[in-house]
Design an enzyme around this catalytic site. Sequence first.
Site, PDB file in Angstrom:
ATOM      1  N   MET A   1       0.830  -1.212   0.000  1.00  0.00           N
ATOM      2  CA  MET A   1       0.000   0.000   0.000  1.00  0.00           C
ATOM      3  C   MET A   1       0.867   1.266   0.000  1.00  0.00           C
ATOM      4  SD  MET A   1      -3.537  -0.529   1.715  1.00  0.00           S
ATOM      5  CE  MET A   1      -3.351  -0.348   3.456  1.00  0.00           C
ATOM      6  N   CYS A   2       1.573   1.529   1.051  1.00  0.00           N
ATOM      7  CA  CYS A   2       2.366   2.745   1.270  1.00  0.00           C
ATOM      8  C   CYS A   2       1.478   3.972   1.454  1.00  0.00           C
ATOM      9  CB  CYS A   2       3.366   3.027   0.145  1.00  0.00           C
ATOM     10  SG  CYS A   2       4.634   1.771  -0.016  1.00  0.00           S
ATOM     11  N   GLY A   3       1.973   4.888   2.246  1.00  0.00           N
ATOM     12  CA  GLY A   3       1.251   6.140   2.457  1.00  0.00           C
ATOM     13  C   GLY A   3       2.163   7.305   2.115  1.00  0.00           C
TER      14      GLY A   3
END
Lengths: 227, 298
Positions: free
Chosen positions: B1-3
């Site tokens: 995902m990563c933000g």
Amino acid sequence: MQQYDLETDGLRGLNAALQAQAAEPEHTAWEVLNPRGSHAIAVGLNAPLDVTVRGPAGYYCGGMNQQANVRVQGSAGPGVAENMMSGRVIVEGDASQYAGATGHGGLLVIKGNASSRCGISMKGIDIVVHGNIGHMSAFMAQGGSLVVCGDAGDALGDSIYEARLFVRGSVKSLGTDCVEKEMRPEHLDLLTGLLERAESDAKPEEFRRYGSARKLYNFDVDHADEY
Amino acid sequence: MCGIVGLFLKDASLQPELGSMLTQMLVTMTDRGPDSAGIAIYGTEVPGQARLTVQSDNAQHDFETLAADLSRALDTPVTGRVNGSHAVLSLSRDYSGAARDMIRALRPDIRIMSDGDVIEIYKETGLPEDVATRLSLAQMGGTHGVGHTRMATESAVTTEGAHPFSTGADQCLVHNGSLSNHNALRRRLTREGIRIGSMNDTEVGAAYLTWRMREGAMLGEALESSLADLDGFFTFVVGTKDGFGVVRDPIACKPAVMAETEQYVAFGSEYRALVSLPGIDTARVWEPEPATVYFWNH
């Protein structure tokens, strides 16, 4: 009116309280305070409740809804009203990606714009968007109606089966096997009802109808490039 | 995902708050990426001075005499400011290229995170809140900055694999997604003389932009051409000395939301990241269009 503050009382408590109304609704009107973009607000409801979310919601708001009316007084994140079965979800702001995806029934109203993949794989849900929708909307749509009062992005209705698409503004491009179709009286009647229920004052005769050319239902080697 | 988060301040009075605003945004994105966290922050320019941010796993030992050793080796004044596992070295801009080479010779284990006139990059493995606390990110001020919380997919959970990536002076890139042609591009860019330090796909994206700009493209043009030359899914947020840009691939399945007020432009992978910003309730909030470059300059 039951008030529920998400900031102090947490998400699980809210959904548990709302889902507990399914047996026999004790309280039908609910107000959710401080949503602050939280995910999964008012999901899995199965009772004729009125839930008002006072502010922006995050992912999957109103997902799997049955019977309830959920109104978001703000924007909604990805997957609003995903897999809705019945009832109504109204977003007063914008909605992010895949609004109303895979919905089997009920009505989703977006008063602002919806993003890409609106109504992807819709299976009977009705969706009315007052503004614009993004690319790949109604991809593989199988049933229900998608009404767009503004413009539609690229590849509208790609690989569509039997859903009805109505667009008032421009369509950037149609997806594979999606074509413009004649607007007959029964479609105008259907559209009139949907616009009325969606609190829209758009005129049905301003819309154009799109749907499946039905060329991809069965494999045909002459269409191999389009699969 | 990563933000991903990013904040570009238009109102100078908010500059002392930049670090605390970015930290809050970063920590909110922990559940999109608990593996590592990083931040690039653009501070105030000191005329004629460059700064290099370096990182070491043996900071206490490696940093003790680093500034003095470097100063002696280069025969120019160098000052150092240690912040946990990182240190920021300041020296005359004329010596920054030589300093990079000299650091490699003097302390082979030290990693150079960034160099430029105003950029500082801090990144570590671990939960974003822990990283932010260890490095006192909330106390930092600046004009603009980006942050990243990583859920590792394309390379190992290491400090080298954490974002942001910087492959050119005052440039940085954070990324949510995965590039599928990064190995071929890495070989091509390496042949062009662009230094790529890790096996991470995002660093190749950063290096690609550096290469395009070295060839004469403006950042906006480099971002435009990335749409044609990079395969895969990406939402990029980039920083330059005085600018802040955003681009998403044409499929745009990685989330992005932006907000703009008179005081700032903000980016978040999710709206949740933006809820604590001043005036967010009345901000213009929108989702960036696919294959469209957005850019702001001071």
